[in-house]
Design a protein around this motif. Structure first.
Motif, PDB file in Angstrom:
ATOM      1  N   GLY A  38     -17.405 -36.114 -41.229  1.00 22.76           N
ATOM      2  CA  GLY A  38     -18.291 -36.055 -42.393  1.00 22.76           C
ATOM      3  C   GLY A  38     -18.149 -34.781 -43.195  1.00 22.76           C
TER       4      GLY A  38
ATOM      5  N   ILE B  13     -10.863 -37.145 -31.192  1.00 28.16           N
ATOM      6  CA  ILE B  13     -12.143 -36.442 -30.948  1.00 28.16           C
ATOM      7  C   ILE B  13     -13.312 -37.321 -31.397  1.00 28.16           C
ATOM      8  CG2 ILE B  13     -13.542 -34.443 -31.628  1.00 28.16           C
ATOM      9  CD1 ILE B  13     -10.866 -32.848 -31.733  1.00 28.16           C
TER      10      ILE B  13
ATOM     11  N   ILE C 297     -16.534 -38.264 -29.192  1.00 30.87           N
ATOM     12  CA  ILE C 297     -17.861 -37.612 -29.238  1.00 30.87           C
ATOM     13  C   ILE C 297     -18.686 -37.889 -30.493  1.00 30.87           C
ATOM     14  CG2 ILE C 297     -17.148 -35.736 -27.686  1.00 30.87           C
ATOM     15  CD1 ILE C 297     -17.101 -33.909 -30.228  1.00 30.87           C
ATOM     16  N   SER C 298     -18.325 -38.905 -31.281  1.00 29.12           N
ATOM     17  CA  SER C 298     -19.095 -39.141 -32.510  1.00 29.12           C
ATOM     18  C   SER C 298     -20.321 -40.020 -32.266  1.00 29.12           C
ATOM     19  CB  SER C 298     -18.197 -39.814 -33.551  1.00 29.12           C
ATOM     20  OG  SER C 298     -18.955 -40.110 -34.700  1.00 29.12           O
TER      21      SER C 298
ATOM     22  N   LEU D  59     -33.139 -23.851 -26.331  1.00 30.98           N
ATOM     23  CA  LEU D  59     -33.197 -23.857 -27.808  1.00 30.98           C
ATOM     24  C   LEU D  59     -31.967 -24.546 -28.394  1.00 30.98           C
ATOM     25  CD1 LEU D  59     -34.823 -20.435 -28.684  1.00 30.98           C
ATOM     26  CD2 LEU D  59     -35.865 -22.691 -28.508  1.00 30.98           C
ATOM     27  N   LEU D  60     -30.833 -24.425 -27.704  1.00 32.62           N
ATOM     28  CA  LEU D  60     -29.680 -25.266 -28.031  1.00 32.62           C
ATOM     29  C   LEU D  60     -29.773 -26.427 -27.048  1.00 32.62           C
ATOM     30  CD1 LEU D  60     -26.428 -26.091 -27.486  1.00 32.62           C
ATOM     31  CD2 LEU D  60     -27.116 -25.494 -29.797  1.00 32.62           C
TER      32      LEU D  60
ATOM     33  N   VAL E 210     -28.276 -30.339 -26.404  1.00 35.53           N
ATOM     34  CA  VAL E 210     -27.421 -31.446 -26.865  1.00 35.53           C
ATOM     35  C   VAL E 210     -28.059 -32.819 -26.623  1.00 35.53           C
ATOM     36  CG1 VAL E 210     -25.217 -30.207 -26.779  1.00 35.53           C
ATOM     37  CG2 VAL E 210     -26.077 -31.346 -24.699  1.00 35.53           C
TER      38      VAL E 210
ATOM     39  N   PHE F 175     -31.392 -36.629 -39.808  1.00 31.88           N
ATOM     40  CA  PHE F 175     -30.164 -35.852 -39.929  1.00 31.88           C
ATOM     41  C   PHE F 175     -29.022 -36.394 -39.076  1.00 31.88           C
ATOM     42  CE2 PHE F 175     -33.329 -32.730 -41.345  1.00 31.88           C
ATOM     43  CZ  PHE F 175     -32.771 -32.427 -42.568  1.00 31.88           C
TER      44      PHE F 175
ATOM     45  N   LEU G  48     -23.587 -34.426 -29.736  1.00 29.22           N
ATOM     46  CA  LEU G  48     -22.711 -33.250 -29.679  1.00 29.22           C
ATOM     47  C   LEU G  48     -22.319 -32.762 -31.072  1.00 29.22           C
ATOM     48  CD1 LEU G  48     -20.463 -34.355 -26.667  1.00 29.22           C
ATOM     49  CD2 LEU G  48     -22.271 -32.630 -26.632  1.00 29.22           C
TER      50      LEU G  48
ATOM     51  N   GLU H 288     -17.350 -29.292 -34.698  1.00 30.02           N
ATOM     52  CA  GLU H 288     -16.386 -28.498 -35.469  1.00 30.02           C
ATOM     53  C   GLU H 288     -15.649 -27.520 -34.557  1.00 30.02           C
ATOM     54  OE1 GLU H 288     -18.980 -26.813 -38.379  1.00 30.02           O
ATOM     55  OE2 GLU H 288     -19.412 -28.775 -39.256  1.00 30.02           O
TER      56      GLU H 288
ATOM     57  N   HIS I  33     -31.616 -29.220 -41.236  1.00 30.15           N
ATOM     58  CA  HIS I  33     -31.088 -30.079 -40.155  1.00 30.15           C
ATOM     59  C   HIS I  33     -31.119 -29.425 -38.780  1.00 30.15           C
ATOM     60  CE1 HIS I  33     -26.771 -28.339 -40.076  1.00 30.15           C
ATOM     61  NE2 HIS I  33     -27.570 -27.488 -40.689  1.00 30.15           N
ATOM     62  N   ILE I  34     -31.558 -28.172 -38.708  1.00 31.21           N
ATOM     63  CA  ILE I  34     -31.613 -27.519 -37.391  1.00 31.21           C
ATOM     64  C   ILE I  34     -33.034 -27.663 -36.845  1.00 31.21           C
ATOM     65  CG2 ILE I  34     -31.358 -25.325 -36.167  1.00 31.21           C
ATOM     66  CD1 ILE I  34     -29.041 -24.794 -38.166  1.00 31.21           C
TER      67      ILE I  34
ATOM     68  N   THR J 229     -25.736 -22.142 -33.714  1.00 25.67           N
ATOM     69  CA  THR J 229     -26.895 -23.028 -33.903  1.00 25.67           C
ATOM     70  C   THR J 229     -28.095 -22.511 -33.100  1.00 25.67           C
ATOM     71  OG1 THR J 229     -25.360 -24.865 -34.164  1.00 25.67           O
ATOM     72  CG2 THR J 229     -27.677 -25.445 -33.803  1.00 25.67           C
TER      73      THR J 229
HETATM   74  P1  FAD Z   1     -24.477 -27.039 -36.882  1.00 30.40           P
HETATM   75  O1  FAD Z   1     -25.417 -25.932 -37.053  1.00 30.40           O
HETATM   76  O2  FAD Z   1     -23.193 -26.763 -36.178  1.00 30.40           O
HETATM   77  O3  FAD Z   1     -25.215 -28.157 -36.053  1.00 30.40           O
HETATM   78  C1  FAD Z   1     -26.416 -28.723 -36.530  1.00 30.40           C
HETATM   79  C2  FAD Z   1     -26.464 -30.122 -36.045  1.00 30.40           C
HETATM   80  O4  FAD Z   1     -26.675 -30.106 -34.640  1.00 30.40           O
HETATM   81  C3  FAD Z   1     -27.617 -30.937 -36.641  1.00 30.40           C
HETATM   82  O5  FAD Z   1     -27.199 -31.651 -37.783  1.00 30.40           O
HETATM   83  C4  FAD Z   1     -27.984 -31.818 -35.473  1.00 30.40           C
HETATM   84  O6  FAD Z   1     -27.119 -32.948 -35.400  1.00 30.40           O
HETATM   85  C5  FAD Z   1     -27.723 -30.958 -34.272  1.00 30.40           C
HETATM   86  N1  FAD Z   1     -28.845 -30.085 -33.895  1.00 30.40           N
HETATM   87  C6  FAD Z   1     -29.945 -29.700 -34.590  1.00 30.40           C
HETATM   88  N2  FAD Z   1     -30.731 -28.900 -33.880  1.00 30.40           N
HETATM   89  C7  FAD Z   1     -30.126 -28.743 -32.689  1.00 30.40           C
HETATM   90  C8  FAD Z   1     -30.478 -28.032 -31.500  1.00 30.40           C
HETATM   91  N3  FAD Z   1     -31.588 -27.306 -31.397  1.00 30.40           N
HETATM   92  N4  FAD Z   1     -29.611 -28.114 -30.455  1.00 30.40           N
HETATM   93  C9  FAD Z   1     -28.483 -28.848 -30.530  1.00 30.40           C
HETATM   94  N5  FAD Z   1     -28.104 -29.554 -31.615  1.00 30.40           N
HETATM   95  C10 FAD Z   1     -28.919 -29.488 -32.694  1.00 30.40           C
HETATM   96  N6  FAD Z   1     -21.565 -36.554 -40.212  1.00 30.40           N
HETATM   97  C11 FAD Z   1     -21.555 -37.445 -41.234  1.00 30.40           C
HETATM   98  O7  FAD Z   1     -22.325 -37.256 -42.192  1.00 30.40           O
HETATM   99  N7  FAD Z   1     -20.674 -38.502 -41.239  1.00 30.40           N
HETATM  100  C12 FAD Z   1     -19.788 -38.711 -40.231  1.00 30.40           C
HETATM  101  O8  FAD Z   1     -19.012 -39.653 -40.250  1.00 30.40           O
HETATM  102  C13 FAD Z   1     -19.793 -37.798 -39.136  1.00 30.40           C
HETATM  103  N8  FAD Z   1     -18.932 -37.946 -38.106  1.00 30.40           N
HETATM  104  C14 FAD Z   1     -18.948 -37.048 -37.076  1.00 30.40           C
HETATM  105  C15 FAD Z   1     -18.013 -37.163 -36.046  1.00 30.40           C
HETATM  106  C16 FAD Z   1     -18.009 -36.262 -34.996  1.00 30.40           C
HETATM  107  C17 FAD Z   1     -17.007 -36.379 -33.888  1.00 30.40           C
HETATM  108  C18 FAD Z   1     -18.963 -35.194 -34.970  1.00 30.40           C
HETATM  109  C19 FAD Z   1     -18.979 -34.199 -33.836  1.00 30.40           C
HETATM  110  C20 FAD Z   1     -19.872 -35.052 -35.992  1.00 30.40           C
HETATM  111  C21 FAD Z   1     -19.887 -35.974 -37.056  1.00 30.40           C
HETATM  112  N9  FAD Z   1     -20.780 -35.843 -38.118  1.00 30.40           N
HETATM  113  C22 FAD Z   1     -20.733 -36.720 -39.167  1.00 30.40           C
HETATM  114  C23 FAD Z   1     -21.787 -34.738 -38.119  1.00 30.40           C
HETATM  115  C24 FAD Z   1     -21.315 -33.522 -38.899  1.00 30.40           C
HETATM  116  O9  FAD Z   1     -19.968 -33.231 -38.689  1.00 30.40           O
HETATM  117  C25 FAD Z   1     -22.017 -32.237 -38.465  1.00 30.40           C
HETATM  118  O10 FAD Z   1     -21.943 -32.124 -37.090  1.00 30.40           O
HETATM  119  C26 FAD Z   1     -23.417 -32.176 -38.868  1.00 30.40           C
HETATM  120  O11 FAD Z   1     -23.468 -32.433 -40.255  1.00 30.40           O
HETATM  121  C27 FAD Z   1     -23.987 -30.760 -38.599  1.00 30.40           C
HETATM  122  O12 FAD Z   1     -22.996 -29.806 -38.447  1.00 30.40           O
HETATM  123  P2  FAD Z   1     -23.091 -28.367 -39.063  1.00 30.40           P
HETATM  124  O13 FAD Z   1     -21.893 -27.599 -38.737  1.00 30.40           O
HETATM  125  O14 FAD Z   1     -23.444 -28.501 -40.512  1.00 30.40           O
HETATM  126  O15 FAD Z   1     -24.324 -27.721 -38.314  1.00 30.40           O
END
Ligand code: FAD
Length: 338
Positions: free
Chosen positions: A33, A62, A66-67, A110-111, A113, A124, A173, A178, A261-262, A293
């Motif tokens: 995404g 991947i 894990i999606s 706090l983190l 999965v 989100f 996950l 990323e 989203h967090i 995160t």
């Molecule tokens: P980061 O800060 O790295 O992570 C925040 C994300 O972690 C939140 O969005 C939530 O999902 C989760 N989160 C929130 N709070 C916590 C917490 N306290 N502890 C643990 N986790 C928490 N997004 C799409 O829109 N379309 C897709 O097709 C898509 N496919 C994906 C495929 C894969 C394999 C993965 C791993 C993710 C996919 N995503 C998709 C999600 C997207 O890539 C991001 O992971 C998401 O948008 C948040 O990542 P970030 O780096 O922005 O935030």
């Protein structure tokens, strides 16, 4: 979409400003995404086409593991599996789960999965945005399904097995995706004999050697004000991984309030404090992606205390009444470019 996720950006790639080395190679694409880019200052066996094919294949693998966005991924099948039934998972997914559990324990949950039910409740995850602010009862019901103590990873002779103590546990996950991807592409490049590369998957970066101009790779931490070309800081990662999480790119407004989203697993609600981004430097992107995160959940004061106590290289950007302010640990200083 691309800009929505731009928390870090790569400097020194103005190749036109100098004579372009023959070996400079850059591919870009979409994954998880968001976007990815791979830049090499070395040739790749088979050239650009082979690089593109192999990177895309690795990223697709991947996602198949894990999606939460793919109902047929290993993770989605685990989420639908019954409680207390060991479920075989592939090595890469096991590495991500193990890191999630470790970071969950280190940060006292706090983190987390298993936070997926709350992520989805607040709109989100793969589910649609909510039409109303979730009620206390809905939050409590989702929170009851959350907790890494409900998730068990074991390494058997045949490989890794994952089990859960609640059927409705929902592993998510996304926060590590990323980092998993950046490490996996770095591994692929190393195995192909590439020694000068930079891999970006949105906020997670892995680099090694020098850039196509022969200079060290440099990465900018983007200014949250969104002024064009404005950076908060420039970092030379010295072959370490860099990962940034932020609350100011991925959010929506509902009933007049802004929701990031967090999610704080303790309150069951999106964070509301003034920490807007956290950048972490660690040997692997997976580790850095877990802790950025977690720091975002903690908020400015607790995040800095945690980073100092654990001697982590961390750079925080905090919103104040006067604008944005940087706070960083002594471990981060050697990476800052003056
Ligand atoms: P980061 O800060 O790295 O992570 C925040 C994300 O972690 C939140 O969005 C939530 O999902 C989760 N989160 C929130 N709070 C916590 C917490 N306290 N502890 C643990 N986790 C928490 N997004 C799409 O829109 N379309 C897709 O097709 C898509 N496919 C994906 C495929 C894969 C394999 C993965 C791993 C993710 C996919 N995503 C998709 C999600 C997207 O890539 C991001 O992971 C998401 O948008 C948040 O990542 P970030 O780096 O922005 O935030």
């Amino acid at each position: 979409m691309l800009l929505r996720f731009l928390l870090l950006t790569v400097l020194n790639l103005a190749l036109a400003a100098c004579s372009e080395p023959e070996t400079a190679l850059r591919i870009e694409g979409r994954t998880m995404g968001t976007f990815y880019a791979v830049t090499l200052a070395d040739p790749f066996p088979g050239g650009e086409k082979a690089l593109h094919q192999q990177v895309e294949a690795r990223l697709a693998q991947i996602s198949q593991e894990i999606s939460t966005y793919d109902p047929n991924s290993v993770l989605s099948r685990f989420n639908r599996s019954p409680a207390n039934t060991p479920f075989p998972i592939p090595a890469l997914m096991a590495r991500a789960v193990a890191q999630g559990i470790t970071a969950g324990q280190t940060t006292h949950g706090l983190l987390d999965v298993t936070v997926g039910p709350l992520v989805n409740l607040w709109g989100f995850g793969p589910d649609k945005r909510p039409q109303h602010t979730p009620s206390d009862a809905e939050i409590a019901a989702a929170r009851a399904r959350v907790g890494i103590d409900k998730l068990h990873l074991t390494q058997g002779k045949e490989g890794a097995l994952l089990s859960k103590s609640r059927t409705d546990l929902y592993l998510d996950l996304s926060t590590l995706g990323e980092g998993v991807g950046a490490d996996a592409i770095a591994e692929l490049l190393e195995q192909s004999g590439v020694h000068h590369y930079l891999v970006e998957i949105a906020g997670a970066v892995r680099s090694k050697g020098h850039n196509p101009n022969g200079a060290p790779w440099r990465i900018a931490i983007v200014d949250p004000s969104d002024k064009p070309g404005a950076f908060q800081a420039v970092v030379a990662p010295k072959e370490m991984a860099v990962s940034t999480a932020g609350s100011y790119r991925n959010y929506y407004e509902l009933d007049g309030k802004r929701y990031s989203h967090i999610i704080n697993p303790r309150t069951g609600k999106p964070i509301t404090h003034r920490l807007v981004s956290a950048t972490v430097i660690l040997p692997t992107a997976l580790e850095a992606d877990a802790y950025d995160t977690a720091l975002m959940v903690m908020g400015p004061e607790q995040a800095l205390t945690f980073a100092q106590k654990n001697r982590l290289a961390v750079y925080l950007i905090v919103k104040t009444d006067r604008g944005f302010e940087a706070r960083y640990t002594p471990q981060f200083t050697p990476y800052l470019v003056q």
